[in-house]
Design a protein around this motif. Structure first.
Motif: not given
Ligand SMILES: Cc1ncc(COP(=O)(O)O)c(C=O)c1O
Length: 389
Positions: A324-326, A329-339, A361-365, A386-388
């Protein structure tokens, strides 16, 4: 490099867990280290470098002002301050007509809450689970996120908690003792959480009905980050305008500065000496504010934010591990299934700086608003490796 790290570790008190990067120079979306490496900066030093690192016109404005007058307080008038206030009010929603300048986000929020209490004669403040408002006493007491309130003990009394995106939870505590409802319209640290536009509208109506001041903490969302100057008044927020907006971070491109934008109705309740600050409104900060706003405008950064967001979202569809991408604009949270932390670390190995959040689970940009599509390509390709994928 080792030497710098060792000396900082020895002489500076612990703050954050630092990345093993010694930042020496910045240019646009790039950070250069003392060892000649360059990093793609998708974090902007906690969302500060909106105009990019060392934007030439911001640097020139600071240089020019510093040769004229470094500082004088609000006891005198200053053309630099008049210009910054006029420019900031000119880009704000029309009902927000006056600016108060301070030095940081937490201070902007403290002053916003104080103004709301003064304007209403009430004491209580409602904030939300997952919101972050700063680390000084009143702001940390308003922060119902993780362990922050605990760190700030003893807390300032009179803080009430409601659930983000749940208007009934707000109604339940919004009685006649409440001075203000304050929220991050997009909860960044919580993992870039947004509510449906009807929530912002319902908050506005509730505030109008019960004489409560609505405060948007736009310390992260303000100054172009979402592709609009502010979340306030934007389509995503159903064009709702609060009574106070608080700002900091991007406002001075790295020179510390915070601000509150307020309505006439609030401003008319504030008398001389109710608010004060030594450094707020200083000339260097004011020159940086005007230059920052003009750079965003003249470089077309708001349009760029929208275009690059769309492109990034499109390209991220290629990386199936991004579930998921929350955000906006350029305040984005990339959600992954894992850490997300191992992904953040692996990207750093590839010389890309990103941020984590309190959602594991969320990486922030939070990159500079001048991020280009080439850099998005670089990021997405590195992420896929990186995520293979
Ligand atoms: C939404 C929000 N409000 C307030 C603050 C506090 O700002 P400062 O660190 O400038 O005091 C922050 C800082 O991260 C923030 O993200």
């Amino acid at each position: 490099m080792e030497n710098t790290i060792a000396r900082e570790e020895q002489y500076q008190l612990a703050t954050y867990k630092k990345m093993p990067v010694v930042a020496e120079r910045g240019d646009g979306v790039w950070i250069y280290t003392s060892t000649g490496d360059r990093y793609l900066d998708l974090y902007g030093g906690h969302a500060v470098a909106a105009t990019g690192h060392c934007h030439p016109s911001v640097v020139a404005a600071i240089r020019e002002q510093s040769a004229k007058l470094l500082f004088y307080s609000n006891l005198v008038y200053s053309e630099a301050r008049a210009r910054a206030a006029e420019k900031l009010v000119s880009i704000a929603p029309a009902s927000l007509t006056k600016a108060f300048f301070c030095n940081s986000g937490t201070e902007a929020n403290e002053n916003a809450m104080r103004m709301a209490r003064m304007a209403t004669g009430r004491e209580h403040i409602i904030t939300f689970s997952g919101g972050f408002h700063g680390r000084t006493a009143d702001a940390i007491s308003a922060t119902f996120l993780g362990k922050y309130r605990e760190i700030g003990k003893p807390n300032v009394p009179g803080h009430l908690r409601a659930e983000f995106a749940d208007i009934e939870s707000v109604r339940a505590v919004a009685d006649e003792s409440v001075a203000a409802i304050m929220l991050e319209p997009i909860q960044s640290m919580a993992g870039v959480r947004m509510a449906g536009s009807e929530f912002y509208r319902a908050l506005r109506e509730l505030c109008d009905e019960r004489g409560i001041v609505l405060i948007y903490d736009e310390v992260q969302t303000g100054i172009g980050r979402t592709g609009d100057w502010f979340f306030a008044g934007s389509e995503a927020g159903d064009r709702v305008i609060p009574d106070i907006i608080t700002l900091a971070k991007a406002l001075g491109s790295g020179i510390p500065v915070g601000a509150c934008l307020v309505t006439d109705a609030i401003a008319s309740q504030i008398k001389e000496n109710d608010l004060g600050t030594t450094f707020g409104g200083g000339m260097i900060a004011m020159a940086a504010v005007t230059a920052t706003l003009e750079a965003i405008e003249s470089d077309g950064m708001l349009g760029n934010v929208r275009e690059v967001e769309e492109y990034l979202r499109r390209r991220l569809k290629e990386v199936e591990q991004v579930v998921n991408v929350h955000g906006r604009g350029l305040l984005l949270g990339l959600e992954f299934a894992d850490k997300a932390k191992p992904i953040h670390e692996a990207l750093l190995e590839k010389k890309i700086i990103t941020g984590t959040s309190s959602d594991a689970k969320v990486l922030r940009l939070l990159p500079p608003l001048c991020l280009g599509k080439d850099e998005v390509d670089l990021f997405v390709e590195a992420l896929a490796r990186v995520v293979g994928h």
